[in-house]
Design a protein around this motif. Structure first.
Motif, PDB file in Angstrom:
ATOM      1  N   TRP A   1      36.827  33.069  36.798  1.00 17.45           N
ATOM      2  CA  TRP A   1      36.015  34.279  36.789  1.00 17.45           C
ATOM      3  C   TRP A   1      35.047  34.329  37.961  1.00 17.45           C
ATOM      4  O   TRP A   1      34.654  35.397  38.401  1.00 17.45           O
ATOM      5  N   ARG A   2      34.626  33.178  38.399  1.00 21.65           N
ATOM      6  CA  ARG A   2      33.630  33.177  39.474  1.00 21.65           C
ATOM      7  C   ARG A   2      34.205  33.764  40.760  1.00 21.65           C
ATOM      8  O   ARG A   2      33.533  34.504  41.473  1.00 21.65           O
TER       9      ARG A   2
ATOM     10  N   LYS B   1      25.369  46.408  38.548  1.00 21.56           N
ATOM     11  CA  LYS B   1      25.030  46.125  37.159  1.00 21.56           C
ATOM     12  C   LYS B   1      25.171  47.412  36.360  1.00 21.56           C
ATOM     13  O   LYS B   1      25.376  48.484  36.912  1.00 21.56           O
TER      14      LYS B   1
ATOM     15  N   CYS C   1      29.421  40.408  39.008  1.00 15.08           N
ATOM     16  CA  CYS C   1      29.322  38.999  38.684  1.00 15.08           C
ATOM     17  C   CYS C   1      30.564  38.602  37.885  1.00 15.08           C
ATOM     18  O   CYS C   1      31.109  39.394  37.120  1.00 15.08           O
ATOM     19  N   GLY C   2      31.031  37.374  38.087  1.00 12.37           N
ATOM     20  CA  GLY C   2      32.203  36.915  37.361  1.00 12.37           C
ATOM     21  C   GLY C   2      32.033  36.991  35.859  1.00 12.37           C
ATOM     22  O   GLY C   2      32.940  37.365  35.124  1.00 12.37           O
ATOM     23  N   LYS C   3      30.842  36.664  35.463  1.00  5.32           N
ATOM     24  CA  LYS C   3      30.514  36.746  34.048  1.00  5.32           C
ATOM     25  C   LYS C   3      30.723  38.156  33.516  1.00  5.32           C
ATOM     26  O   LYS C   3      31.243  38.368  32.426  1.00  5.32           O
ATOM     27  N   SER C   4      30.244  39.083  34.308  1.00  4.79           N
ATOM     28  CA  SER C   4      30.335  40.477  33.902  1.00  4.79           C
ATOM     29  C   SER C   4      31.799  40.903  33.795  1.00  4.79           C
ATOM     30  O   SER C   4      32.177  41.631  32.869  1.00  4.79           O
ATOM     31  N   CYS C   5      32.603  40.422  34.734  1.00  2.00           N
ATOM     32  CA  CYS C   5      34.036  40.744  34.698  1.00  2.00           C
ATOM     33  C   CYS C   5      34.669  40.181  33.429  1.00  2.00           C
ATOM     34  O   CYS C   5      35.460  40.845  32.762  1.00  2.00           O
ATOM     35  N   ARG C   6      34.314  38.955  33.147  1.00  2.00           N
ATOM     36  CA  ARG C   6      34.873  38.319  31.964  1.00  2.00           C
ATOM     37  C   ARG C   6      34.516  39.107  30.707  1.00  2.00           C
ATOM     38  O   ARG C   6      35.371  39.404  29.860  1.00  2.00           O
ATOM     39  N   LEU C   7      33.250  39.443  30.601  1.00  2.02           N
ATOM     40  CA  LEU C   7      32.802  40.211  29.442  1.00  2.02           C
ATOM     41  C   LEU C   7      33.524  41.553  29.349  1.00  2.02           C
ATOM     42  O   LEU C   7      33.952  41.965  28.275  1.00  2.02           O
TER      43      LEU C   7
ATOM     44  N   CYS D   1      24.867  32.614  39.034  1.00  2.00           N
ATOM     45  CA  CYS D   1      26.314  32.711  38.879  1.00  2.00           C
ATOM     46  C   CYS D   1      26.902  33.662  39.908  1.00  2.00           C
ATOM     47  O   CYS D   1      28.091  33.741  40.085  1.00  2.00           O
ATOM     48  N   CYS D   2      26.089  34.400  40.548  1.00  2.39           N
ATOM     49  CA  CYS D   2      26.598  35.334  41.542  1.00  2.39           C
ATOM     50  C   CYS D   2      25.462  35.774  42.447  1.00  2.39           C
ATOM     51  O   CYS D   2      24.300  35.570  42.153  1.00  2.39           O
TER      52      CYS D   2
END
Length: 295
Positions: free
Chosen positions: A37-38, A14, A49-55, A6-7
């Motif tokens: 988010w990506r 991290k 990572c986009g995921k991390s931003c979203r979370l 994903c990134c």
DNA sequence: AACAGTTTCAACCGCTATCCC
DNA sequence: GGGGATAGCGGTTGAAACTGT
């Protein structure tokens, strides 16, 4: 097969977020809104990572988060919702304004599980702990009653197409002893429990608007569970001050549409009737959602 | 004060669902 | 309809905070 990550992990941070990262994320979302988010990290100048931003946004930075301790009312609501929905944290969170699925999940694992165990209740099955041995036998004995209001044969042929859940303990076999996992989804609900004589309501339900249309699926769903006379699902809680509707749409089981039931104020539903219907491919996951009666 | 054990919770990981071409 | 991209979910992890000795 292999999926692209994903990134670019080599170039992402991290671990805990710094204040500066938080500020960047907040500023970006304020300016551009959520989504995408990506591409967000790059656009926002974040090495995340986009995921991390979203979370981070959803669980921590969102302005509408309540945070702080859970109230007793919230506790009870979570317990009831968990009894009905199992580990569907996002759905449960949807019923608790200002709370996130992650927060509720953590709270469940750290507080409520213990609380239920102290009460002598199995946190997964919501059955009395000493009744576990009788589980199988009880199911067999009670099955006829649970199925009473379902059209004969319907659930036999499509057991995972819908389920009308009850707050009675036996309605939750999907979350029985074995922890549901993404790898091995729980078996399809085997029961069509009937009455949802929930006592979730922490304050008398007061319909605000009786003009709303009844939900379509209510009608479409033939007589599957209407023998109990229950209308749309609704509940209230003093903790959230707002009536909490548990109808399909607001449970997120219908494509995220905005609830149209007028907070459970279906004309046919008595305000004093604390009965709730849920028609959901619970546990059977989403595979059959398009073939349910929810269209 | 120091250490060990326990608890909490933010963040990550892997998977599935959904979207879009 | 197929396949890749993306979003979202639930389980798990691990560091920090807390508590007891």
């Amino acid at each position: 097969m292999g999926r692209s990550p994903c990134c670019e992990k080599a170039h992402t941070n991290k671990g805990a977020w710094t204040k500066e990262e938080d500020q960047r994320l907040i500023a970006y979302i304020k300016a551009n809104g959520e989504g995408c988010w990506r591409s967000l990290p790059k656009a926002a100048g974040l090495l995340r990572c986009g995921k991390s931003c979203r979370l981070r946004w959803i669980n921590y930075l969102r302005p509408d988060l309540k945070r702080g301790n859970f109230t007793e009312e919230e506790d009870e609501l979570i317990i009831k919702l968990h009894e009905l929905l199992g580990n569907k944290w996002s759905l449960i969170a949807g019923r608790l304004p200002g709370r996130t699925d992650n927060e509720i999940k953590n709270y469940w694992n750290t507080h409520i599980k213990r609380k239920l165990l102290a009460r002598g209740v199995d946190p997964q099955t919501h059955r009395p702990l000493n009744a576990a041995a009788d589980h199988h036998q009880q199911q067999q004995l009670q099955a006829p009653r649970r199925f009473a209001a379902a059209p004969a044969g319907h659930h036999h042929h499509h057991p995972d197409h819908f389920a009308v859940l009850s707050n009675s303990p036996e309605a939750c076999s999907h979350s029985s002893d074995d922890e549901p996992s993404s790898a091995t989804p729980p078996p399809p609900p085997r029961h069509l429990g009937i009455d949802l004589n929930l006592s979730i309501s922490l304050a008398p339900y007061q319909p605000q608007d009786q003009t709303s249309e009844p939900m379509k699926q209510e009608e479409d769903d033939e007589a599957s569970a209407t023998a109990n006379g229950a209308g749309n699902a609704a509940m209230t809680t003093t903790a959230t001050t707002a009536a909490v509707c548990l109808c399909l749409n607001r449970l997120g089981l219908h494509g995220g549409e905005v609830c149209s039931c007028g907070r459970g104020g279906a004309p046919s539903m008595q305000a004093s009737t604390h009965m709730f219907r849920f028609i959901t491919p619970l546990g059977g996951s989403h595979h059959n959602s398009s073939s349910t009666t929810m269209t």
